[in-house]
Design an enzyme around this catalytic site. Structure first.
Site, PDB file in Angstrom:
ATOM      1  N   LYS A 155     -92.204  15.167  34.667  1.00  0.00           N
ATOM      2  CA  LYS A 155     -92.089  14.620  36.037  1.00  0.00           C
ATOM      3  C   LYS A 155     -91.209  15.540  37.101  1.00  0.00           C
ATOM      4  O   LYS A 155     -91.479  15.585  38.183  1.00  0.00           O
ATOM      5  CB  LYS A 155     -91.539  13.061  36.223  1.00  0.00           C
ATOM      6  CG  LYS A 155     -92.473  12.254  35.587  1.00  0.00           C
ATOM      7  CD  LYS A 155     -93.679  12.040  36.324  1.00  0.00           C
ATOM      8  CE  LYS A 155     -94.820  10.931  35.655  1.00  0.00           C
ATOM      9  NZ  LYS A 155     -96.212  10.646  36.402  1.00  0.00           N
ATOM     10  N   PHE A 207    -102.003   9.384  40.251  1.00  0.00           N
ATOM     11  CA  PHE A 207    -101.599   8.748  39.029  1.00  0.00           C
ATOM     12  C   PHE A 207    -101.678   9.083  37.786  1.00  0.00           C
ATOM     13  O   PHE A 207    -101.272   9.018  36.640  1.00  0.00           O
ATOM     14  CB  PHE A 207    -101.947   7.277  38.988  1.00  0.00           C
ATOM     15  CG  PHE A 207    -101.671   6.199  40.161  1.00  0.00           C
ATOM     16  CD1 PHE A 207    -100.342   6.013  40.038  1.00  0.00           C
ATOM     17  CD2 PHE A 207    -102.874   5.794  41.053  1.00  0.00           C
ATOM     18  CE1 PHE A 207    -100.276   4.909  41.357  1.00  0.00           C
ATOM     19  CE2 PHE A 207    -102.391   5.199  42.191  1.00  0.00           C
ATOM     20  CZ  PHE A 207    -101.124   4.596  42.443  1.00  0.00           C
ATOM     21  N   TYR A 246     -90.671   5.518  40.761  1.00  0.00           N
ATOM     22  CA  TYR A 246     -90.777   4.284  40.335  1.00  0.00           C
ATOM     23  C   TYR A 246     -89.469   3.786  39.377  1.00  0.00           C
ATOM     24  O   TYR A 246     -89.068   4.645  38.535  1.00  0.00           O
ATOM     25  CB  TYR A 246     -91.943   3.952  39.668  1.00  0.00           C
ATOM     26  CG  TYR A 246     -93.314   4.520  40.126  1.00  0.00           C
ATOM     27  CD1 TYR A 246     -93.597   4.710  41.142  1.00  0.00           C
ATOM     28  CD2 TYR A 246     -94.587   4.380  39.050  1.00  0.00           C
ATOM     29  CE1 TYR A 246     -94.750   5.180  41.871  1.00  0.00           C
ATOM     30  CE2 TYR A 246     -95.817   4.877  39.567  1.00  0.00           C
ATOM     31  CZ  TYR A 246     -95.784   5.317  40.940  1.00  0.00           C
ATOM     32  OH  TYR A 246     -96.999   5.685  41.243  1.00  0.00           O
ATOM     33  N   TYR A 299     -91.509  13.579  28.587  1.00  0.00           N
ATOM     34  CA  TYR A 299     -92.531  13.017  29.599  1.00  0.00           C
ATOM     35  C   TYR A 299     -91.537  12.945  30.904  1.00  0.00           C
ATOM     36  O   TYR A 299     -92.274  13.427  31.687  1.00  0.00           O
ATOM     37  CB  TYR A 299     -92.620  11.657  28.910  1.00  0.00           C
ATOM     38  CG  TYR A 299     -93.011  10.507  30.469  1.00  0.00           C
ATOM     39  CD1 TYR A 299     -94.327  10.765  30.924  1.00  0.00           C
ATOM     40  CD2 TYR A 299     -92.308   9.903  30.701  1.00  0.00           C
ATOM     41  CE1 TYR A 299     -94.600  10.026  32.332  1.00  0.00           C
ATOM     42  CE2 TYR A 299     -92.351   8.946  31.823  1.00  0.00           C
ATOM     43  CZ  TYR A 299     -93.507   9.047  32.644  1.00  0.00           C
ATOM     44  OH  TYR A 299     -93.939   8.106  33.798  1.00  0.00           O
ATOM     45  N   SER A 301     -90.739   9.252  38.760  1.00  0.00           N
ATOM     46  CA  SER A 301     -90.182   8.392  37.872  1.00  0.00           C
ATOM     47  C   SER A 301     -88.416   8.412  38.085  1.00  0.00           C
ATOM     48  O   SER A 301     -87.923   9.269  38.435  1.00  0.00           O
ATOM     49  CB  SER A 301     -90.445   8.315  36.615  1.00  0.00           C
ATOM     50  OG  SER A 301     -89.593   7.549  35.690  1.00  0.00           O
ATOM     51  N   LYS A 325     -98.099   9.158  29.667  1.00  0.00           N
ATOM     52  CA  LYS A 325     -96.594   8.469  29.990  1.00  0.00           C
ATOM     53  C   LYS A 325     -95.859   7.738  28.808  1.00  0.00           C
ATOM     54  O   LYS A 325     -94.918   7.048  29.127  1.00  0.00           O
ATOM     55  CB  LYS A 325     -96.840   7.371  31.090  1.00  0.00           C
ATOM     56  CG  LYS A 325     -97.788   5.870  30.412  1.00  0.00           C
ATOM     57  CD  LYS A 325     -97.811   4.879  31.459  1.00  0.00           C
ATOM     58  CE  LYS A 325     -98.463   3.859  30.661  1.00  0.00           C
ATOM     59  NZ  LYS A 325     -98.261   2.516  31.350  1.00  0.00           N
TER      60      LYS A 325
HETATM   61  P1  NAD Z   1    -101.966   4.301  32.943  1.00  0.00           P
HETATM   62  O1  NAD Z   1    -101.729   4.904  31.467  1.00  0.00           O
HETATM   63  O2  NAD Z   1    -102.250   2.632  32.953  1.00  0.00           O
HETATM   64  O3  NAD Z   1    -102.704   5.241  33.992  1.00  0.00           O
HETATM   65  C1  NAD Z   1    -102.790   6.473  33.983  1.00  0.00           C
HETATM   66  C2  NAD Z   1    -104.459   6.756  34.090  1.00  0.00           C
HETATM   67  O4  NAD Z   1    -104.625   8.184  34.078  1.00  0.00           O
HETATM   68  C3  NAD Z   1    -105.074   6.194  32.780  1.00  0.00           C
HETATM   69  O5  NAD Z   1    -106.169   5.282  33.397  1.00  0.00           O
HETATM   70  C4  NAD Z   1    -105.584   7.357  32.218  1.00  0.00           C
HETATM   71  O6  NAD Z   1    -107.037   7.259  31.588  1.00  0.00           O
HETATM   72  C5  NAD Z   1    -105.611   8.411  33.267  1.00  0.00           C
HETATM   73  N1  NAD Z   1    -105.510   9.678  32.807  1.00  0.00           N
HETATM   74  C6  NAD Z   1    -104.619  10.339  31.933  1.00  0.00           C
HETATM   75  N2  NAD Z   1    -104.902  11.555  31.869  1.00  0.00           N
HETATM   76  C7  NAD Z   1    -105.999  11.793  32.674  1.00  0.00           C
HETATM   77  C8  NAD Z   1    -106.399  13.160  33.084  1.00  0.00           C
HETATM   78  N3  NAD Z   1    -105.850  14.364  32.480  1.00  0.00           N
HETATM   79  N4  NAD Z   1    -107.371  13.192  34.099  1.00  0.00           N
HETATM   80  C9  NAD Z   1    -107.872  12.109  34.662  1.00  0.00           C
HETATM   81  N5  NAD Z   1    -107.326  10.993  34.316  1.00  0.00           N
HETATM   82  C10 NAD Z   1    -106.225  10.883  33.371  1.00  0.00           C
HETATM   83  O7  NAD Z   1    -100.323   4.620  33.580  1.00  0.00           O
HETATM   84  P2  NAD Z   1     -99.404   3.800  34.731  1.00  0.00           P
HETATM   85  O8  NAD Z   1     -98.614   2.705  33.931  1.00  0.00           O
HETATM   86  O9  NAD Z   1    -100.704   3.208  35.608  1.00  0.00           O
HETATM   87  O10 NAD Z   1     -99.050   4.905  35.123  1.00  0.00           O
HETATM   88  C11 NAD Z   1     -99.551   5.883  36.480  1.00  0.00           C
HETATM   89  C12 NAD Z   1     -98.549   6.777  36.704  1.00  0.00           C
HETATM   90  O11 NAD Z   1     -97.332   6.327  37.093  1.00  0.00           O
HETATM   91  C13 NAD Z   1     -98.419   7.746  35.626  1.00  0.00           C
HETATM   92  O12 NAD Z   1     -98.167   9.196  36.177  1.00  0.00           O
HETATM   93  C14 NAD Z   1     -96.948   7.477  35.165  1.00  0.00           C
HETATM   94  O13 NAD Z   1     -96.368   8.594  34.583  1.00  0.00           O
HETATM   95  C15 NAD Z   1     -96.171   7.110  36.268  1.00  0.00           C
HETATM   96  N6  NAD Z   1     -95.191   6.046  36.061  1.00  0.00           N
HETATM   97  C16 NAD Z   1     -95.302   4.883  35.305  1.00  0.00           C
HETATM   98  C17 NAD Z   1     -94.540   4.160  35.088  1.00  0.00           C
HETATM   99  C18 NAD Z   1     -94.704   2.822  34.034  1.00  0.00           C
HETATM  100  O14 NAD Z   1     -93.602   2.348  33.689  1.00  0.00           O
HETATM  101  N7  NAD Z   1     -95.944   2.278  34.074  1.00  0.00           N
HETATM  102  C19 NAD Z   1     -93.020   4.435  35.559  1.00  0.00           C
HETATM  103  C20 NAD Z   1     -92.829   5.626  36.225  1.00  0.00           C
HETATM  104  C21 NAD Z   1     -93.920   6.430  36.436  1.00  0.00           C
END
Ligand code: NAD
Ligand code: UDP
Length: 338
Positions: free
Chosen positions: A154, A81, A178, A150, A125, A85
């Site tokens: 992906k 994850f 997602y 962004y 995504s 984002k």
């Molecule tokens: P989030 O920001 O809550 O979680 C991402 C986590 O990664 C965070 O805890 C952050 O501290 C950590 N992080 C960031 N860079 C890092 C690094 N270099 N090393 C270690 N940790 C790192 O986001 P989320 O909403 O839980 O999304 C999780 C994943 O799902 C992401 O890859 C995001 O792009 C993808 N995604 C999210 C959505 C959405 O709408 N929330 C939609 C599609 C895809």
């Protein structure tokens, strides 16, 4: 039962996935640099499950740190994850997005290969689809050139991972596309906690409801949709978390790279979200109709039949659950984890 490394596990989707993994009996190691999250989320996951996980504060770009992690913990598979984002921010500081998302994913895959771990579930995504596709979007439809950096990261990561599986058949990779994750765990103990002004609709709505923001701006009311506002496919974060467990099971006995859409298949407009939120939760959401937001498409929703057929996954929650659970979390935690 398996030993799972969850990168970004302290974040919104990661924390919900850790909870489901622990409940299913898996051993969980989380690697997160806490750049967009709080370790409090993992404390709460452990309290809710009455099970412990191992948390390492670290960065996926740190190859030596990853080597140490894989030496100290036997890992069977990785759910990835970690990454940045924020769509708008990705236009301001593209190099940070290329580095955390693309270089970070390469660094992780390199360390996995050194450690002999080849099972990976990646957070992709719906933004990877070509904007010319007409919803419902299915996995056979062409990907396009995402309108922001962004989304571009992906797409690039998906392509790199696919090439990896072609070059080396030991890899088995799931790309989960997602749609729009919303909602929170039923307890209201964990949920989405964006820093600063939320970019996404749902946290913006709940922050208006709780009094942190004055009113919702609805971006665009002249789209060719049911009421002129943008249509999306909202998916409960617990359903999304469970899709990762299903994908993991699928990948433990498979090779190659495969993409699955994770959405409900229902297109819901922004006004429908606002109105249903008000009805379900009995709170008013002041709003204004504002101009379209750059880069938005009118309509995006999933054809989710591949995930249902191949992963044995089925979304359990409807829009009312999503909106009630989002509000339950925000109401109990008006300032998130802080
Ligand atoms: P989030 O920001 O809550 O979680 C991402 C986590 O990664 C965070 O805890 C952050 O501290 C950590 N992080 C960031 N860079 C890092 C690094 N270099 N090393 C270690 N940790 C790192 O986001 P989320 O909403 O839980 O999304 C999780 C994943 O799902 C992401 O890859 C995001 O792009 C993808 N995604 C999210 C959505 C959405 O709408 N929330 C939609 C599609 C895809
Ligand atoms: N949206 C809105 N006001 C906001 C945030 C979002 O009207 O403050 C709209 C946005 O234009 C889109 C939908 O809500 O039609 C979902 O946007 P979000 O940013 O949550 O997800 P996206 O689908 O863009 O990834």
């Amino acid at each position: 039962m398996a030993n799972i490394l969850v990168t970004g596990g302290a974040g919104y989707i990661g924390s919900h996935t850790c909870l489901e993994l622990l409940n299913a009996g898996h051993q969980v190691v989380v690697l997160d640099n806490l750049s967009n999250s709080s370790a409090e989320s993992l404390q709460r996951v452990q309290a809710l499950t009455q099970k412990s996980l191992h948390f390492i504060e670290g960065d996926i770009r740190d190859g030596a740190g990853l080597d140490q992690l894989f030496q100290q913990h036997k890992i069977d598979a990785v759910i990835h994850f970690a990454g940045l984002k924020a769509v708008g921010e990705s236009q301001q500081i593209p190099l940070a997005y290329f580095e955390h998302n693309i270089a970070g994913s390469i660094s992780l895959a390199q360390a996995m290969q050194r450690a002999g771990v080849f099972k990976l579930v990646f957070s992709s995504s719906a933004t990877v689809y070509d904007e010319a596709n007409i919803s419902p979007l299915n996995e056979e439809m062409p990907t396009g050139m995402p309108s922001n950096n962004y989304g571009y990261t992906k797409l690039i990561i998906e392509q790199l991972l696919e090439k990896l599986t072609i070059a080396d058949e030991r890899w088995s990779i799931a790309l989960l596309r997602y749609f729009n994750p919303v909602g929170a765990h039923k307890s209201g103990q964990i949920g989405e906690d964006p820093q600063g002004i939320p970019n996404n609709l749902m946290p913006y709505v709940t922050q208006v409801a709780v009094g942190r923001r004055e009113k919702l701006s609805i971006f665009g009311s002249d789209y060719d949709t049911v009421d002129g506002t943008g249509v999306r496919d909202y998916i409960h974060v617990v359903d999304l978390a469970n899709a990762h467990l299903c994908a993991l099971n699928n990948r433990l006995n498979a090779q190659g790279c495969r993409a699955w859409n994770i959405g409900t298949g229902n297109g819901i407009s922004v006004l429908q979200v606002k109105n249903t939120f008000e009805q379900v939760n009995g709170v008013e959401i002041p709003f204004e109709l504002a101009p379209r937001r750059a880069g938005d498409v009118a309509t995006s929703f999933a054809d989710n039949r591949r995930a249902i057929a191949e992963l044995g996954w089925q979304p359990q929650y409807g829009l009312e659950d999503m909106l009630a659970d989002s509000w339950n979390w925000q109401k109990q935690n008006p300032n998130g984890y802080r």
